[in-house]
Scaffold this motif. Structure first.
Motif, short mmCIF file in Angstrom:
data_model
loop_
_atom_site.label_atom_id
_atom_site.label_comp_id
_atom_site.label_asym_id
_atom_site.label_seq_id
_atom_site.Cartn_x
_atom_site.Cartn_y
_atom_site.Cartn_z
N ALA A 59 0.82 -1.21 0.00
CA ALA A 59 0.00 0.00 0.00
C ALA A 59 0.85 1.26 0.00
CB ALA A 59 -0.94 -0.01 1.21
N ARG A 60 2.08 1.18 0.47
CA ARG A 60 2.95 2.36 0.49
C ARG A 60 3.49 2.68 -0.90
NH1 ARG A 60 7.48 2.37 2.73
NH2 ARG A 60 7.43 4.52 3.49
N GLY A 61 3.34 1.71 -1.82
CA GLY A 61 3.83 1.93 -3.18
C GLY A 61 5.09 1.12 -3.44
N LEU A 62 5.19 0.61 -4.67
CA LEU A 62 6.32 -0.24 -5.01
C LEU A 62 7.65 0.50 -4.94
CD1 LEU A 62 4.89 -2.34 -7.99
CD2 LEU A 62 4.96 -2.91 -5.55
N ASN A 63 7.61 1.83 -5.08
CA ASN A 63 8.85 2.60 -5.03
C ASN A 63 9.34 2.81 -3.61
OD1 ASN A 63 6.59 4.19 -4.61
ND2 ASN A 63 7.65 6.08 -5.21
N HIS A 64 8.59 2.36 -2.61
CA HIS A 64 9.00 2.48 -1.21
C HIS A 64 9.36 1.12 -0.60
CE1 HIS A 64 6.78 6.32 -1.67
NE2 HIS A 64 7.72 6.77 -0.83
N ILE A 65 9.62 0.14 -1.43
CA ILE A 65 9.96 -1.20 -0.93
C ILE A 65 11.47 -1.29 -0.76
CG2 ILE A 65 9.99 -3.65 -1.53
CD1 ILE A 65 7.33 -3.20 -2.94
N ALA A 66 11.89 -1.70 0.44
CA ALA A 66 13.32 -1.72 0.76
C ALA A 66 14.04 -2.87 0.07
CB ALA A 66 13.50 -1.82 2.29
N GLN A 67 13.46 -4.06 0.08
CA GLN A 67 14.08 -5.23 -0.56
C GLN A 67 13.00 -5.99 -1.31
OE1 GLN A 67 16.01 -7.07 2.92
NE2 GLN A 67 17.97 -6.79 1.90
N ALA A 68 12.90 -5.77 -2.60
CA ALA A 68 11.83 -6.38 -3.38
C ALA A 68 11.95 -7.89 -3.43
CB ALA A 68 11.85 -5.81 -4.81
N ASP A 69 13.19 -8.43 -3.46
CA ASP A 69 13.33 -9.88 -3.55
C ASP A 69 12.84 -10.57 -2.29
OD1 ASP A 69 15.39 -8.87 -2.02
OD2 ASP A 69 16.95 -10.15 -2.89
N ARG A 70 13.14 -10.01 -1.11
CA ARG A 70 12.65 -10.61 0.14
C ARG A 70 11.13 -10.52 0.22
NH1 ARG A 70 18.02 -11.00 -0.50
NH2 ARG A 70 19.06 -11.80 1.35
N LEU A 71 10.59 -9.37 -0.17
CA LEU A 71 9.14 -9.22 -0.14
C LEU A 71 8.49 -10.14 -1.17
CD1 LEU A 71 6.87 -7.71 1.27
CD2 LEU A 71 6.98 -5.98 -0.53
N ALA A 72 9.16 -10.41 -2.28
CA ALA A 72 8.64 -11.34 -3.28
C ALA A 72 8.49 -12.73 -2.66
CB ALA A 72 9.55 -11.39 -4.49
N ALA A 73 9.49 -13.15 -1.89
CA ALA A 73 9.41 -14.46 -1.23
C ALA A 73 8.27 -14.48 -0.23
CB ALA A 73 10.73 -14.77 -0.55
N LEU A 74 8.08 -13.38 0.48
CA LEU A 74 7.00 -13.34 1.47
C LEU A 74 5.64 -13.32 0.78
CD1 LEU A 74 6.82 -13.29 4.53
CD2 LEU A 74 6.62 -10.81 4.43
N ALA A 75 5.53 -12.61 -0.35
CA ALA A 75 4.28 -12.61 -1.10
C ALA A 75 3.98 -14.01 -1.64
CB ALA A 75 4.36 -11.61 -2.24
N TYR A 76 5.00 -14.71 -2.08
CA TYR A 76 4.81 -16.09 -2.53
C TYR A 76 4.30 -16.95 -1.38
CZ TYR A 76 5.98 -20.82 -4.00
OH TYR A 76 5.92 -22.16 -4.30
N ARG A 77 4.87 -16.78 -0.22
CA ARG A 77 4.44 -17.53 0.97
C ARG A 77 2.97 -17.28 1.26
NH1 ARG A 77 7.03 -18.14 6.08
NH2 ARG A 77 5.55 -19.03 7.56
N GLY A 78 2.51 -16.06 1.08
CA GLY A 78 1.13 -15.73 1.37
C GLY A 78 0.17 -16.02 0.23
N GLY A 79 0.63 -16.62 -0.85
CA GLY A 79 -0.24 -16.96 -1.96
C GLY A 79 -0.49 -15.82 -2.92
N ARG A 80 0.24 -14.72 -2.80
CA ARG A 80 0.08 -13.57 -3.69
C ARG A 80 1.04 -13.74 -4.86
NH1 ARG A 80 -1.80 -9.17 -0.91
NH2 ARG A 80 -1.89 -8.18 -2.96
N TYR A 81 0.73 -14.66 -5.76
CA TYR A 81 1.68 -15.06 -6.78
C TYR A 81 1.93 -13.96 -7.81
CZ TYR A 81 0.90 -19.68 -4.78
OH TYR A 81 0.81 -20.74 -3.93
N ASP A 82 0.90 -13.21 -8.19
CA ASP A 82 1.10 -12.13 -9.16
C ASP A 82 2.02 -11.06 -8.60
OD1 ASP A 82 -0.50 -13.42 -10.97
OD2 ASP A 82 -2.31 -12.29 -10.45
N LEU A 83 1.78 -10.69 -7.34
CA LEU A 83 2.65 -9.70 -6.69
C LEU A 83 4.07 -10.24 -6.56
CD1 LEU A 83 3.08 -7.02 -5.24
CD2 LEU A 83 2.28 -8.11 -3.13
#
Length: 795
Positions: free
Chosen positions: A384-408
């Motif tokens: 919600a803060r915006g993709l340009n405010h993400i500190a580590q996109a690769d780590r958050l990608a793994a967490l999104a995968y864990r939560g079933g948010r595959y597109d994200l």
């Protein structure tokens, strides 16, 4: 975060000997019966046990590694590592000198002890004649500081401050040896004044002193106690304040109101300081970050306060990935369940992995696994803060995968290319059944290793390479799969589940020649000193698997170079060498002689020599690493490594033992992601005969070969069968019945199979020459010798 203050003049910790305790395996009885495990060994988790679950699971991460990489240090300050004491000490019974006291004479060190026992700092200083000025002043200040901490009336805190400042004021570098110590203690004094009064000026003075300690250490001032690094954690404590009260670790551990009332800016500042401490190797910084992260993840409002700061955001994502489980059977308490992978578990519950069902003997029945709402909420809040405010996109990608948010997850993974991003993309491809794309992403993820060190922890790199091996094996690329698994196992350890997977491929999937070519090209022999109770290193394990396979294949002369040298100290037992090569060479020579000696008795003696070695040293020179002999556990267990197939009569409520290779292969390799080629290779590499301790049956067969060549009425015939009857194969009754049918009476017949004489092959050899003359001997005895004896008796 700890509220405990370090002593002003800390002593070096006493040296403690660290002993490695080995698992002691109780061996099976001579009858070959497997152990009954009531509370048996915890076997490590093997990735090949559930290939689909392994490949779909969320990429494994290490919180300790992530917490120590939240920031990149801009200097060389690191925790000092203890220097081991020399083995040849001039006085081994004397304790080593304290840190910072190495340059003092024993007399000076004794005087320091006297100074510490003085009634106050001034008295301590007066007793310090002959002590270098910096150490003399610092010790006097330490005495005053200790009195102030005890609450003894008097202006001891101020006196301590004056002594510590005097160390820093010494001219011409005389204060160098205690400069870092003195600046650090000045910071502690000012910080304690801040805690007592809430005076912001005192906190600023403490921060200045701590910064001075770090600056002095950077300039080369001695810091054997790593006080410069510790100062980050001490300074961080001063920002964990609420309403004039310090919030210690208990406030975060118990979610006390104090922690919730810390201002967001102060909490962020403290996290930054702890991150600096952790990045320099301090375990205390990692623990403090873990407590704050656990506290924040327990309430979305707390997490929201931290994700505004890049370091705080990275901290929460790292904690959610590594230290938070998903929800089993809709029970929120299961989020904290943890089964250690090195004890057969799978770590925290992972919804991305899917259900394991009833094939998990270490866990209760699982009906559903759902993503942890705390993880989903965290991902949504950061997004919600915006993709340009993400500190580590690769780590958050793994967490999104864990939560079933595959597109994200896919969007984030493509934003920051790197090993972890490719790892996530490989998982997404597997979710869609595209194994070819998954293979490419695994290859891209592993491409930079081992030269890249900062993107993933060593154990994460090992896991990634192992998963690449699982996928490669499932695509029928057997040698490449072994290469991945072996490379991963080399860093994971010889008793890890990955090492068991690598051993399985080496023993049951690769052909003997494929394994030999790989070993010759990539796994040279190793050498090293004796390490009591240690498992052999992974290279030696694979070489031993190859050596034993060659022996089982009858290629004994080729096997010798792959066994350890006879004098290798790593394999000594009670100081005596384990002569693998000599045993194998003698066994091979005996088999050769059993075919080529001129006489039948000579061939029989060779067969019996081979049989004796097979029975006595069969586990060492021809035993299977895994099913059915389990040399990996010295034969002490009949499960826990590789693809286990029951080799004994199962309980009444279990399926019966598969009786054909095809049936056993189907039982061992069910499910998806197993090629028919793997099944064919598995069946072809099965031990023959297929039974527990199969080499014992080989030994009995060889003993019967010896008996076939011996005169049935000879002592050697009976002795050979008697010896074989005691070898624990269940053939004792058949061997005894053969002896009764064919053999002659011998003294040890009444204790057949338990107390046997050594075979007399020499007499058996003579028996074959004497037998044709036995009728003549009986005629002479009856018609010549007896009448002459009678005549002589009458004279």
């Amino acid at each position: 975060m700890t509220d405990r203050a370090d002593p002003p003049a800390p002593k070096a910790p006493a040296a403690h000997a660290i002993r490695r305790h080995a698992l002691v395996f109780a061996l099976s009885s001579a009858a070959g019966i497997s152990l009954v495990l009531a509370c048996g060994m915890d076997f490590p988790n093997q990735l090949l046990d559930d290939r689909e679950g392994t490949l779909k699971s969320t990429p494994a991460t290490s919180f300790a590694y992530e917490a120590s990489h939240l920031v990149v240090p801009d200097d060389a300050l690191r925790i000092a590592r203890a220097v081991p004491r020399p083995a040849q000490s001039p006085d081994p019974d004397s304790p080593p000198p304290e840190a910072g006291m190495e340059a003092l004479t024993p007399l000076q060190q004794n005087r320091i002890v006297m100074m510490r026992n003085a009634i106050d700092g001034d008295s301590a200083y007066n007793q310090g004649d002959g002590i270098p000025p910096a150490i003399r002043l610092y010790t006097a200040g330490a005495v005053d500081y200790a009195l102030a901490r005890k609450g003894i009336p008097g202006d001891y805190a101020e006196h301590a401050r004056q002594h510590f400042q005097a160390v820093l004021d010494l001219p011409d570098g005389q204060g160098q040896s205690r400069a870092v110590w003195a600046a650090y203690m000045l910071g502690r004094l000012q910080q304690e004044r801040f805690f007592a009064t809430g005076n912001a000026e005192a906190r600023a003075a403490a921060a200045h002193a701590f910064a001075q300690a770090r600056a002095l250490a950077r300039q080369g001032a001695p810091d054997p106690l790593s006080l410069a690094v510790a100062s980050y954690g001490e300074q961080a404590r001063s920002y964990l304040m609420a309403g004039g009260s310090a919030c210690g670790w208990k406030a975060f551990l118990t979610s006390a109101p104090c922690a919730d009332h810390i201002e967001a800016a102060n909490l962020t500042h403290a996290i930054g300081l702890y991150a600096q401490q952790a990045a320099r190797g301090a375990t205390g910084g990692v623990i403090s970050l873990q407590l704050i992260a656990a506290w924040a993840m327990a309430d979305p409002r707390r997490a929201q306060r931290l994700i505004e700061d890049p370091i705080g955001q990275k901290l929460l994502v790292a904690y959610a990935l590594a230290r938070t489980g998903d929800i089993v059977n809709d029970d929120p308490a299961t989020a904290s369940d943890y089964d250690a992978p090195d004890r057969g578990g799978l770590g925290y519950h992972d919804a991305a992995r899917g259900l394991r069902g009833n094939d998990c003997p270490y866990c209760t029945a699982i009906r559903t696994i759902r993503p942890n709402p705390a993880i989903v909420t965290l991902v949504d809040a950061i997004q919600a803060r915006g993709l340009n405010h993400i500190a580590q996109a690769d780590r958050l990608a793994a967490l999104a995968y864990r939560g079933g948010r595959y597109d994200l997850a896919k969007t984030l993974a493509t934003m920051q290319p790197g090993p972890l991003s490719h790892w996530v993309l490989a998982k997404l491809a597997i979710q869609h059944g595209d194994l070819a794309a998954a293979s490419r992403h695994y290859a891209d993820a592993a491409k930079g290793f081992p030269t890249l060190h900062d993107d993933l922890a060593p154990e994460e790199i090992s896991r990634l390479r192992a998963e690449q091996g699982v996928l490669t094996l499932s695509r029928g690329q057997y040698v490449a799969a072994f290469d991945c698994l072996y490379t991963a196992a080399a860093s994971a350890g010889s008793r890890s589940g990955i090492a068991f997977d690598a051993a399985y491929v080496a023993e049951r999937v690769l052909t003997t020649d494929e394994l030999r070519h790989y070993v010759d090209a990539h796994i040279p022999a190793t050498h090293g000193p004796a390490i009591p109770w240690a498992a052999p290193p992974e290279p030696d394990t694979i070489r031993m698997i190859l050596a034993r396979r060659l022996v089982r294949a009858g290629r004994i002369s080729e096997s010798l170079g792959y066994f350890p040298e006879d004098n290798d100290p790593r394999y000594a037992i009670d100081g005596k060498p384990t002569p693998f090569r000599t045993w194998a060479r003698t066994y091979g020579n005996a088999l050769h002689d059993a075919q080529h000696r001129w006489t039948a008795v000579g061939r029989a003696q060779a067969w019996f020599t081979a049989a004796t070695i097979a029975r006595t040293h069969g586990m060492d020179i021809m035993g299977t690493e895994q099913d059915p002999d389990y040399a990996v556990f010295h034969g002490g267990f009949s499960m826990g490594a590789g693809r286990t197939v029951a080799v004994l009569v199962p309980p009444d409520n279990q399926p019966t033992l598969p009786i054909t290779r095809k049936a056993r292969t189907a039982a061992a390799l069910p499910g998806p992601l197993v090629t028919e080629g793997e099944r064919t290779r598995f069946a072809a590499s099965e031990a023959a005969p297929y039974r527990r301790f199969h080499y014992r049956a080989i030994a009995v067969d060889q003993a019967e070969n010896a008996a076939d060549l011996l005169p049935p009425r000879s002592q050697a015939f009976a002795a050979v069968l008697c010896q074989a009857a005691g070898w624990g194969t269940g053939a004792d009754a058949d061997l005894y019945h053969r002896y009764v049918r064919q053999g002659a009476a011998v003294p040890f017949a009444k204790d057949f199979g338990r107390h046997c004489a050594a075979p007399d092959f020499q007499s058996a050899a003579l028996d074959s020459y004497a037998r044709p003359f036995q009728p003549l001997h009986r005629w002479l005895h009856r018609h010549l010798i007896m009448p002459i004896a009678g005549l002589m008796a009458r004279l």
